[in-house]
Scaffold this motif. Sequence first.
Motif, short mmCIF file in Angstrom:
data_model
loop_
_atom_site.label_atom_id
_atom_site.label_comp_id
_atom_site.label_asym_id
_atom_site.label_seq_id
_atom_site.Cartn_x
_atom_site.Cartn_y
_atom_site.Cartn_z
N MET A 106 -51.51 23.42 65.26
CA MET A 106 -50.92 22.01 66.01
C MET A 106 -50.42 20.81 65.01
O MET A 106 -51.04 21.27 63.60
CB MET A 106 -52.19 21.84 66.04
N PRO A 107 -49.69 20.24 64.73
CA PRO A 107 -49.25 18.90 64.10
C PRO A 107 -50.50 18.22 63.54
O PRO A 107 -51.68 18.30 63.34
CB PRO A 107 -48.76 17.88 65.04
N ILE A 108 -50.59 18.45 61.76
CA ILE A 108 -51.23 17.85 61.31
C ILE A 108 -51.16 16.54 60.82
O ILE A 108 -49.87 15.87 61.26
CB ILE A 108 -50.49 17.86 59.04
N TYR A 110 -48.04 15.05 54.37
CA TYR A 110 -47.39 15.91 55.22
C TYR A 110 -47.16 16.83 54.51
O TYR A 110 -48.15 18.18 54.58
CB TYR A 110 -46.89 16.55 55.98
N ALA A 111 -46.73 17.23 53.16
CA ALA A 111 -46.73 18.33 52.61
C ALA A 111 -47.76 18.72 51.54
O ALA A 111 -47.81 19.70 51.36
CB ALA A 111 -45.67 18.05 51.07
N LEU A 112 -48.44 17.97 50.80
CA LEU A 112 -49.56 18.19 50.56
C LEU A 112 -50.55 18.79 50.97
O LEU A 112 -51.32 19.89 50.73
CB LEU A 112 -50.12 16.66 49.22
N ARG A 113 -50.58 18.29 52.42
CA ARG A 113 -51.71 18.84 53.06
C ARG A 113 -51.04 20.02 54.28
O ARG A 113 -52.34 20.62 54.14
CB ARG A 113 -51.87 18.20 54.70
N ASP A 114 -50.07 20.41 54.55
CA ASP A 114 -49.43 21.81 53.75
C ASP A 114 -50.11 22.76 52.86
O ASP A 114 -50.20 23.68 53.84
CB ASP A 114 -47.90 21.46 54.45
N ALA A 115 -49.87 22.51 52.35
CA ALA A 115 -50.40 23.50 50.77
C ALA A 115 -51.22 23.55 51.02
O ALA A 115 -51.83 25.06 50.34
CB ALA A 115 -49.55 22.50 49.57
#
Length: 381
Positions: free
Chosen positions: A1-3, A340-345
């Motif tokens: 699901m999308p962040i 987004y990038a930090l949450r993805d990491a």
Amino acid sequence: MPIPIELHGPASPAPPLTPVPEATGRAPGLAAATEAARAPLPAAETLARCRKLVEPALREAVHGLHRDPGRIASHAFGWCDVNGEPSTGGGGKGVRPALTVLGAEAVGAGADVAVPAAVAIELIHTFSLMHDDIMDGDERRRHRDSAWKAFGTGPAVLAGDALFALAVRVLSGADGARGGPAVHQLSLMLGELVHGQADDVLFETRPWTGRGAVGLAEYRAMAARKTGALLGCATSLGPTLAGAHPRRTNALAEAGRQWGLAFQAADDVLGIWGDPAVTGKPAHSDLRRGKKTLPVLAAMALTPAVGPHLERLLGGEGPQDDDRVRRAADLIDEAGGRAYALRDARTRVAAARDRLRAAPLVAAPVDELIALSEVLVDRRA
């Protein structure tokens, strides 16, 4: 699901963003898992313990090289200055060889079994950095001149090649009959790494918008090869030398690949917003080179109007104006690209943790691996 990230700008429809699913917490280990005799160490102590084990073999291998490539390699490892005089500092943290040692311990093997694999991984990592700096034109690496800047492009290329060859030699000389499979595993990783690096270089020439623009799926495939493959190999190569069951080796490899993607996402953030005093690289360095990194692509997907703005700010040839680059960084941040990038990491680190917890592995080394994975994400350089 999308962040879920708060969006800024026009409420235009954005393509779905699909990072790995959020982790569900600590999964129970299987009954076959065994407990380690020692308690897990903090990450700094783990790195120091593994460095003490691996560095003597690494130095011995590098000191066997021709004098000139050996001096360049020693400079890259932080062992000497440009004149060959002994020095300290300027080397890396040693995370990748530590992953190799801990991977072997996680399958119940002794740490010494993993030393040839750990040396090979660190040699390959350093070779890739030398060549990467040449391709990117980066003049600084770990707060000192990069190899090509200090010694010239030709000698730096040759030194990287020497480390590549040395890695294969060290690994093929490992005791027992498992050196061959380990070299095969290393060669597969190298093929992926080169493929990913080639895509990364190509992306810089692709347009910001329209046909031919880089998409998130392409980026993820590139990052999985360029960075994920190396960390997946680092975590599973020690177990290969130990003769571990594929079920265990695969779990470690999958976790390592997730850590590689997490590392790349964090690195992408530093490439735009990192502090030059800490990273040793110019501010907004990735934007100056037109790199299509995760924060950039996420911002354009979340807020499509960002793309044309970035193209106007960064699409020209030649050196980028400081004000334009700063405005581009602010635009990406406001559109949610950094968040987004930090949450993805973070999501990927959690997914790797759950994968290891569910596998039949020794608990204490797994705990150390998980603690070490935090170093890959919570960093400033």
